[in-house]
Design a protein around this motif. Structure first.
Motif, short mmCIF file in Angstrom:
data_model
loop_
_atom_site.label_atom_id
_atom_site.label_comp_id
_atom_site.label_asym_id
_atom_site.label_seq_id
_atom_site.Cartn_x
_atom_site.Cartn_y
_atom_site.Cartn_z
N ARG A 47 -7.31 -6.85 -3.74
CA ARG A 47 -7.45 -5.51 -4.30
C ARG A 47 -8.02 -5.54 -5.71
O ARG A 47 -8.64 -4.57 -6.15
N ASN A 48 -7.80 -6.62 -6.42
CA ASN A 48 -8.40 -6.79 -7.74
C ASN A 48 -9.88 -7.10 -7.53
O ASN A 48 -10.27 -8.25 -7.29
N GLU A 49 -10.72 -6.07 -7.64
CA GLU A 49 -12.13 -6.24 -7.28
C GLU A 49 -12.84 -7.28 -8.14
O GLU A 49 -13.54 -8.15 -7.59
N ALA A 106 -11.72 -9.95 -9.72
CA ALA A 106 -11.25 -11.29 -9.37
C ALA A 106 -11.65 -11.65 -7.94
O ALA A 106 -12.09 -12.79 -7.68
N SER A 120 -6.34 -13.86 -4.74
CA SER A 120 -7.45 -14.18 -5.63
C SER A 120 -7.01 -14.94 -6.88
O SER A 120 -7.79 -15.07 -7.82
#
Length: 282
Positions: free
Chosen positions: A162-164, A166, A138
């Motif tokens: 995993r960085n929601e 972004a 992302s």
């Protein structure tokens, strides 16, 4: 047995006070870009030199570009988005995706460009846009890849990050789905890694996609440049899949950087020579 030798180094101007300096900034510098650019400078007879750097002080490094009149700078992970606030402006290629991989210095005015987008678009142009894809990542390069996918007609895909915040933002921006984790049972013909997985260091042995997904795919695309053959690409090649490599991206985007820095477009033969030289000596 005949000993193989590399092509002779072409003559180039001696480095002096009028030599223009170009550079790169990366968390993990490699030799490919340095070899590629310097070879092209020699082949075209340009009085330029290129050097790779890493830094823990991005702001200080950008001040140095301006203060020392460094003509251009390639930007790699993890600086592609953070560098924007330090520049004077963005070219349309960078403004469209809020990601910079190239800085051009015109008499102290620093403008951000993005040549990754064009490179990726060129490499996927022959793939059926109806193909379902999974893109993992992302960051700044992921934006360039997602934009190229969208603009070449791809609609059926998912961004895995995993960085929601972004990941969702990237997926929403280009009209794709988002997921926090890979679902190994998911079917996708095109797998794209835009994370550091498979790079040298702590991520060197990481497999960007599980074997089950690789087995059911058709095309493996890894933007990691070094090493040129990641665990993901090795697994895909062993399974008989088509592979698109980070080296291919690197050649195309570096060529456009060269043109931005020098105003000169080298011949296809010169580009092929420089790419072969960089691969052999990288």
């Amino acid at each position: 047995m005949t000993q193989q030798t590399s092509a002779p180094e072409p003559a180039r101007p001696l480095i002096g006070r009028d030599t223009r300096l170009c550079m790169s900034l990366s968390a993990r510098p490699g030799n490919f870009g340095t070899r590629f650019h310097n070879r092209l400078y020699a082949l075209t007879g340009l009085d330029y030199v290129y050097k790779a750097f890493s830094t823990r002080d991005l702001e200080g490094a950008v001040r140095g570009i301006r203060a020392l009149d460094i003509r251009g700078c390639a930007i790699s992970m993890p600086f592609k988005e953070a560098v924007i606030a330090l520049l004077d402006g963005l070219a349309p290629s960078a403004a469209a995706i809020d990601s910079v991989n190239t800085i051009v210095n015109d008499d102290g005015v620093l403008t951000g460009h993005n040549t990754d987008y064009a490179a990726v678009a060129a490499l996927i142009v022959d793939i059926d846009p109806a193909t379902r894809f999974v893109l993992r990542g992302s960051g700044g390069m992921a934006k360039a890849v997602a934009a190229a996918l969208r603009d070449t007609g791809f609609r059926n895909g998912v961004i895995v990050a995993r960085n929601e915040p972004a990941g969702r933002a990237l997926a929403d921006l280009y009209g794709f789905a988002w997921a926090a984790d890979l679902h190994t049972e998911e079917q996708a013909d095109l797998l794209i890694n835009v994370t550091p997985m498979g790079m040298t260091g702590t991520d060197a042995d990481a497999l960007a996609f599980p074997p089950a997904m690789i087995t059911t795919s058709a095309i493996a695309f890894d933007v990691v440049q070094y090493p040129p053959e990641t665990p993901f690409l090795r697994a895909a090649a062993a399974a008989g899949k088509r592979c698109i490599t980070g080296t291919e991206v690197a050649i195309l985007q570096a060529l456009e950087q060269f043109v931005l820095y020098t105003g000169v477009r080298p011949s296809d033969a010169q580009v092929a020579d420089a790419a072969a030289f960089a691969r052999a000596h990288g």
